[in-house]
Design an enzyme around this catalytic site. Structure first.
Site, mmCIF file in Angstrom:
data_model
loop_
_atom_site.group_PDB
_atom_site.id
_atom_site.type_symbol
_atom_site.label_atom_id
_atom_site.label_comp_id
_atom_site.label_asym_id
_atom_site.label_seq_id
_atom_site.Cartn_x
_atom_site.Cartn_y
_atom_site.Cartn_z
ATOM 1 N NE ARG A 1 1.092 6.512 2.651
ATOM 2 C CZ ARG A 1 0.791 5.453 3.412
ATOM 3 N NH1 ARG A 1 1.582 5.113 4.418
ATOM 4 N NH2 ARG A 1 -0.287 4.743 3.163
ATOM 5 C CE LYS B 1 -1.770 8.983 3.136
ATOM 6 N NZ LYS B 1 -2.698 8.968 1.993
ATOM 7 C CG HIS C 1 3.183 8.916 -4.292
ATOM 8 N ND1 HIS C 1 3.398 8.775 -2.932
ATOM 9 C CD2 HIS C 1 1.970 8.353 -4.525
ATOM 10 C CE1 HIS C 1 2.357 8.169 -2.385
ATOM 11 N NE2 HIS C 1 1.490 7.896 -3.323
ATOM 12 N NE ARG D 1 2.881 4.835 -1.163
ATOM 13 C CZ ARG D 1 2.682 4.027 -0.127
ATOM 14 N NH1 ARG D 1 3.713 3.477 0.488
ATOM 15 N NH2 ARG D 1 1.459 3.771 0.310
ATOM 16 C CG HIS E 1 -2.692 1.013 0.102
ATOM 17 N ND1 HIS E 1 -2.512 0.544 -1.181
ATOM 18 C CD2 HIS E 1 -2.099 2.251 0.122
ATOM 19 C CE1 HIS E 1 -1.850 1.449 -1.884
ATOM 20 N NE2 HIS E 1 -1.590 2.474 -1.118
ATOM 21 C CE1 TYR F 1 0.900 1.228 -7.735
ATOM 22 C CE2 TYR F 1 -0.378 0.635 -5.800
ATOM 23 C CZ TYR F 1 0.438 1.527 -6.469
ATOM 24 O OH TYR F 1 0.774 2.715 -5.885
#
Length: 299
Positions: free
Chosen positions: A146, A170, A237, A240, A263, A272
């Site tokens: 990220r 995150k 992004h 990514r 995630h 995806y």
């Protein structure tokens, strides 16, 4: 109401330790709700009910707010009311059972493999900025970082001998990611030049004055590389997304891609699979004899 919000934001900062970016998102959402409450003459959070929130969501939707943004606002409200209930300031959650209007799910934009190679395989001038930018682009694509993870990266998180980078993602979750050969080579070319700039701290990516590059500066350099090498808009992004899609296309291992991306929910990663299906469908349309369109030779 604003006093309660200030206390909640402090709780998020000190106890939940959310990132500044996440905190800004909560603040924007909840200030919209507070503004609505003032317009409705609601003086306490206990006075906000489900029908008020439905009205606010409908109002924002009419003004063009996306379904995703509205869903995030409802999530922000739920977080606030969890806190208020724990503190004994409320005994309800007006967002319970509410959902944002459904919108069309947009697939993320990405580069196909050939375009990614075109971006990364161009000649690199032998100077500070060119080697730094090449190292950033390679690391974005090699490891799926990220923007915040790349900006916050320090030297002690890199182990080029082992081909690993440790990032803080995150929710303050740490994960280790592989660094590909090309990215290692680019970093090895960059780090000696970095040392000559007298770095102010341990930041991997710095400007010529030795200070850590900020997110805006990285976005600008990536955008300029996209225009220069590809003639198109490019943002971090997108690299990514390209990393994730190309990896899934080759491996078909959704769970591993989830881990690499960091995630929490595999449902986020499943976007995806849709991208991969689009690629397969395109190949099918071009190659299958019964899928090819009939040439318009007859009139």
């Amino acid at each position: 109401m604003h006093t309660d919000l200030d206390a909640y934001f402090q709780h998020l900062r000190s106890e939940r330790q959310v990132s500044p970016h996440t905190l800004d998102g909560y603040r924007r959402d909840l200030l919209k709700v507070a503004d609505y409450c003032e317009r409705q003459a609601l003086r306490q959070w206990s006075g906000l009910k489900a029908h008020h929130l439905r009205q606010l969501i409908a109002e924002l939707h009419r003004k063009g707010q996306s379904s995703r943004s509205l869903a995030r606002l409802l999530s922000s409200v739920r977080g606030l009311y969890r806190y208020l209930n724990q503190e004994g300031l409320c005994q309800h959650d007006p967002a319970t059972g509410l959902s944002a209007p459904k919108g069309e799910r947009r697939l993320p934009r990405l580069l196909d493999t050939d375009r990614a190679m075109q971006l990364l395989d161009g000649g690199v001038e032998d100077d500070f900025i060119a080697h730094r930018d090449q190292a950033m682009l390679e690391l974005f694509y090699s490891s799926g970082l990220r923007l915040s993870e790349l900006v916050g990266l320090n030297l002690d998180q890199l182990d080029l001998a082992a081909g690993l980078v440790r990032v803080l993602g995150k929710g303050n979750k740490v994960r280790e990611l592989p660094v590909g050969r090309k990215a290692r080579e680019a970093l090895q070319a960059w780090l000696p030049l970095r040392a000559l700039a007298h770095p102010a701290d341990g930041a991997v990516f710095i400007g010529q004055q030795g200070r850590r590059l900020g997110a805006r500066a990285v976005q600008l350099r990536v955008r300029q590389a996209g225009v220069r090498e590809l003639g198109q808009h490019l943002h971090p992004h997108m690299l990514r997304h390209s990393f994730a899609s190309h990896l899934l296309e080759s491996s078909q291992d959704l769970r591993s891609v989830q881990e690499l991306l960091g995630h929490a929910d595999i449902g986020t990663t499943q976007i995806y699979t849709h991208l991969d299906f689009q690629h397969l469908a395109k190949v099918y349309d071009q190659a299958h004899p019964r899928a090819k369109r009939k040439q318009d030779t007859d009139t």
